[in-house]
Write a protein that holds these residues in place. Structure first.
Motif, PDB file in Angstrom:
ATOM      1  N   ASN A   1      61.670  20.823  20.876  1.00 54.59           N
ATOM      2  CA  ASN A   1      62.601  21.927  20.641  1.00 54.59           C
ATOM      3  C   ASN A   1      61.938  22.997  19.801  1.00 54.59           C
ATOM      4  OD1 ASN A   1      65.654  21.178  21.449  1.00 54.59           O
ATOM      5  ND2 ASN A   1      64.562  19.314  20.839  1.00 54.59           N
ATOM      6  N   PHE A   2      62.136  24.253  20.179  1.00 53.12           N
ATOM      7  CA  PHE A   2      61.588  25.375  19.427  1.00 53.12           C
ATOM      8  C   PHE A   2      62.727  26.303  19.021  1.00 53.12           C
ATOM      9  CE2 PHE A   2      59.174  29.622  19.642  1.00 53.12           C
ATOM     10  CZ  PHE A   2      58.856  29.562  18.293  1.00 53.12           C
ATOM     11  N   TYR A   3      62.883  26.491  17.718  1.00 54.77           N
ATOM     12  CA  TYR A   3      63.907  27.371  17.157  1.00 54.77           C
ATOM     13  C   TYR A   3      63.210  28.631  16.638  1.00 54.77           C
ATOM     14  CZ  TYR A   3      66.760  23.120  17.167  1.00 54.77           C
ATOM     15  OH  TYR A   3      67.430  21.982  17.545  1.00 54.77           O
ATOM     16  N   SER A   4      63.600  29.783  17.170  1.00 52.68           N
ATOM     17  CA  SER A   4      62.890  31.006  16.815  1.00 52.68           C
ATOM     18  C   SER A   4      63.849  32.104  16.371  1.00 52.68           C
ATOM     19  CB  SER A   4      62.063  31.516  18.002  1.00 52.68           C
ATOM     20  OG  SER A   4      62.918  31.984  19.033  1.00 52.68           O
ATOM     21  N   GLY A   5      63.304  33.062  15.678  1.00 51.86           N
ATOM     22  CA  GLY A   5      64.052  34.223  15.205  1.00 51.86           C
ATOM     23  C   GLY A   5      63.149  35.067  14.339  1.00 51.86           C
ATOM     24  N   THR A   6      63.678  36.136  13.792  1.00 50.44           N
ATOM     25  CA  THR A   6      62.898  36.972  12.890  1.00 50.44           C
ATOM     26  C   THR A   6      62.800  36.306  11.524  1.00 50.44           C
ATOM     27  OG1 THR A   6      64.852  38.176  12.129  1.00 50.44           O
ATOM     28  CG2 THR A   6      63.687  39.076  14.046  1.00 50.44           C
ATOM     29  N   MET A   7      62.037  36.901  10.650  1.00 54.08           N
ATOM     30  CA  MET A   7      62.040  36.465   9.259  1.00 54.08           C
ATOM     31  C   MET A   7      63.449  36.661   8.703  1.00 54.08           C
ATOM     32  SD  MET A   7      58.460  38.092   7.839  1.00 54.08           S
ATOM     33  CE  MET A   7      58.487  37.137   6.320  1.00 54.08           C
ATOM     34  N   ASP A   8      63.820  35.855   7.727  1.00 49.50           N
ATOM     35  CA  ASP A   8      65.088  35.997   7.017  1.00 49.50           C
ATOM     36  C   ASP A   8      66.307  35.595   7.845  1.00 49.50           C
ATOM     37  OD1 ASP A   8      66.152  36.505   4.517  1.00 49.50           O
ATOM     38  OD2 ASP A   8      66.647  38.584   4.941  1.00 49.50           O
ATOM     39  N   CYS A   9      66.102  34.812   8.915  1.00 48.10           N
ATOM     40  CA  CYS A   9      67.264  34.401   9.715  1.00 48.10           C
ATOM     41  C   CYS A   9      67.614  32.931   9.511  1.00 48.10           C
ATOM     42  CB  CYS A   9      67.024  34.682  11.194  1.00 48.10           C
ATOM     43  SG  CYS A   9      65.846  33.566  11.979  1.00 48.10           S
ATOM     44  N   GLY A  10      66.985  32.273   8.547  1.00 50.31           N
ATOM     45  CA  GLY A  10      67.383  30.917   8.195  1.00 50.31           C
ATOM     46  C   GLY A  10      66.640  29.797   8.896  1.00 50.31           C
ATOM     47  N   LYS A  11      65.436  30.064   9.406  1.00 47.63           N
ATOM     48  CA  LYS A  11      64.692  29.024  10.119  1.00 47.63           C
ATOM     49  C   LYS A  11      64.359  27.839   9.215  1.00 47.63           C
ATOM     50  CE  LYS A  11      61.399  31.709  11.236  1.00 47.63           C
ATOM     51  NZ  LYS A  11      62.017  32.807  10.447  1.00 47.63           N
ATOM     52  N   SER A  12      63.831  28.117   8.035  1.00 53.55           N
ATOM     53  CA  SER A  12      63.442  27.025   7.139  1.00 53.55           C
ATOM     54  C   SER A  12      64.663  26.282   6.617  1.00 53.55           C
ATOM     55  CB  SER A  12      62.613  27.572   5.975  1.00 53.55           C
ATOM     56  OG  SER A  12      61.388  28.103   6.443  1.00 53.55           O
ATOM     57  N   THR A  13      65.753  26.993   6.407  1.00 51.26           N
ATOM     58  CA  THR A  13      66.994  26.335   5.994  1.00 51.26           C
ATOM     59  C   THR A  13      67.452  25.357   7.066  1.00 51.26           C
ATOM     60  OG1 THR A  13      67.667  28.280   4.716  1.00 51.26           O
ATOM     61  CG2 THR A  13      69.388  26.711   5.289  1.00 51.26           C
ATOM     62  N   LEU A  14      67.386  25.779   8.323  1.00 54.15           N
ATOM     63  CA  LEU A  14      67.768  24.899   9.419  1.00 54.15           C
ATOM     64  C   LEU A  14      66.805  23.718   9.534  1.00 54.15           C
ATOM     65  CD1 LEU A  14      69.571  24.223  11.792  1.00 54.15           C
ATOM     66  CD2 LEU A  14      68.176  25.750  13.214  1.00 54.15           C
ATOM     67  N   ALA A  15      65.517  23.963   9.325  1.00 54.81           N
ATOM     68  CA  ALA A  15      64.543  22.875   9.367  1.00 54.81           C
ATOM     69  C   ALA A  15      64.885  21.803   8.327  1.00 54.81           C
ATOM     70  CB  ALA A  15      63.132  23.411   9.137  1.00 54.81           C
ATOM     71  N   LEU A  16      65.236  22.252   7.130  1.00 53.87           N
ATOM     72  CA  LEU A  16      65.633  21.315   6.083  1.00 53.87           C
ATOM     73  C   LEU A  16      66.903  20.568   6.469  1.00 53.87           C
ATOM     74  CD1 LEU A  16      64.948  23.633   3.027  1.00 53.87           C
ATOM     75  CD2 LEU A  16      63.784  21.472   3.476  1.00 53.87           C
ATOM     76  N   GLN A  17      67.849  21.269   7.101  1.00 59.85           N
ATOM     77  CA  GLN A  17      69.099  20.645   7.510  1.00 59.85           C
ATOM     78  C   GLN A  17      68.876  19.606   8.608  1.00 59.85           C
ATOM     79  OE1 GLN A  17      72.336  21.436   6.127  1.00 59.85           O
ATOM     80  NE2 GLN A  17      72.713  19.463   7.126  1.00 59.85           N
ATOM     81  N   VAL A  18      68.009  19.956   9.574  1.00 65.35           N
ATOM     82  CA  VAL A  18      67.701  19.009  10.648  1.00 65.35           C
ATOM     83  C   VAL A  18      67.088  17.737  10.073  1.00 65.35           C
ATOM     84  CG1 VAL A  18      66.170  18.612  12.615  1.00 65.35           C
ATOM     85  CG2 VAL A  18      67.504  20.729  12.484  1.00 65.35           C
ATOM     86  N   ASP A  19      66.143  17.889   9.163  1.00 72.38           N
ATOM     87  CA  ASP A  19      65.521  16.723   8.537  1.00 72.38           C
ATOM     88  C   ASP A  19      66.565  15.893   7.797  1.00 72.38           C
ATOM     89  OD1 ASP A  19      63.331  15.061   7.543  1.00 72.38           O
ATOM     90  OD2 ASP A  19      63.683  16.048   5.617  1.00 72.38           O
ATOM     91  N   HIS A  20      67.428  16.558   7.052  1.00 69.83           N
ATOM     92  CA  HIS A  20      68.480  15.847   6.302  1.00 69.83           C
ATOM     93  C   HIS A  20      69.406  15.079   7.240  1.00 69.83           C
ATOM     94  CE1 HIS A  20      71.771  15.065   3.506  1.00 69.83           C
ATOM     95  NE2 HIS A  20      72.584  15.599   4.411  1.00 69.83           N
ATOM     96  N   ASN A  21      69.851  15.724   8.316  1.00 69.24           N
ATOM     97  CA  ASN A  21      70.788  15.088   9.243  1.00 69.24           C
ATOM     98  C   ASN A  21      70.193  13.842   9.885  1.00 69.24           C
ATOM     99  OD1 ASN A  21      72.583  17.118   8.672  1.00 69.24           O
ATOM    100  ND2 ASN A  21      72.348  18.188  10.627  1.00 69.24           N
ATOM    101  N   HIS A  22      68.931  13.917  10.272  1.00 69.24           N
ATOM    102  CA  HIS A  22      68.307  12.759  10.920  1.00 69.24           C
ATOM    103  C   HIS A  22      68.072  11.621   9.924  1.00 69.24           C
ATOM    104  CE1 HIS A  22      67.424  14.152  15.075  1.00 69.24           C
ATOM    105  NE2 HIS A  22      67.630  15.335  14.516  1.00 69.24           N
ATOM    106  N   ARG A  23      67.638  11.988   8.716  1.00 68.84           N
ATOM    107  CA  ARG A  23      67.437  10.948   7.697  1.00 68.84           C
ATOM    108  C   ARG A  23      68.764  10.279   7.329  1.00 68.84           C
ATOM    109  NH1 ARG A  23      66.419  12.663   3.155  1.00 68.84           N
ATOM    110  NH2 ARG A  23      66.237  14.930   3.429  1.00 68.84           N
TER     111      ARG A  23
END
Length: 219
Positions: free
Chosen positions: A5-27
């Motif tokens: 899966n590839f999640y894309s967008g411009t800077m400042d659109c919350g990509k890293s926040t979502l990455a942290l959330q995805v990791d949290h949800n799976h753990r």
């Protein structure tokens, strides 16, 4: 079936926040993963969000081989169910090929996050390869906004508040603070709509124009 899966967008659109959330949800569901990043704003081997959250990560260097890393971990009895890969625009084509092989041959889910284009509006190598190979490409729904209030679609590099279109492709920096009372960093980034990116009109330039007694002829 595992997926790339590839999640894309411009800077400042919350990509890293979502990455942290995805990791949290799976753990939280008992899955075991590894987190990777490259050139994060917070420093080496860290995945950070502008909201102030961060976790330790494995730094992706040109020499890193994802396939060998994962196979070595598995052969030593470690468990890996998924990979979270932030700042994937900085990855090489070979890195992305290795990630797709991990999905197909080892049935490990990969969640990659990154911006599509650089400050010259050209595709990053890693992002281009992810678009070519990913099972799913997701455009993030949290829209970054240009200073004018329109949806930001382009990443601009700035020097002392003015947009530049030449220079090294990779220069690590962060989006500029929108507080007019704070000076712009010597090198920074700003998200703009296509119209203002084409006109090279950053927030700092727009403020200067608004204070100027001369009328700027917009066309």
């Amino acid at each position: 079936m595992a997926e790339l899966n590839f999640y894309s967008g411009t800077m400042d659109c919350g990509k890293s926040t979502l990455a942290l959330q995805v990791d949290h949800n799976h753990r939280a569901r008992g899955r075991v993963g590894r987190v990777f990043t490259s050139r994060d704003r917070a420093g080496e081997a860290t995945l950070s969000s502008r909201l102030g959250l961060e976790v330790g990560a494995i730094e992706v260097t040109p020499e890193l081989d994802f396939w060998h890393f994962v196979v070595d971990a598995l052969t030593h009895g470690e468990r890996i169910d998924y990979l979270v890969c932030d700042e994937a625009q900085f990855y090489t084509r070979q890195h992305v090929d290795q990630l797709s092989k991990i999905v197909d041959e080892l049935s490990i889910d990969v969640f990659a996050f990154g911006i599509l284009t650089d400050f010259r509006t050209r595709l990053f190598e890693g992002s281009a390869r992810l678009v070519e190979l990913a099972d799913r490409v997701h455009t993030l729904q949290v829209e970054a906004l240009c200073w004018c209030g329109e949806r930001a679609t382009h990443n601009a590099r700035t020097e002392n508040g003015e947009m530049v279109t030449e220079g090294e492709v990779i220069v690590v920096g962060d989006v500029e603070d929108d507080d007019p009372h704070r000076s712009a960093p010597s090198v920074g980034y700003e998200v703009l709509c296509r119209r203002h990116h084409r006109r090279r009109m950053t927030a700092a330039v727009a403020r200067a124009v608004a204070l100027s007694p001369d009328v700027l002829p917009f066309g």
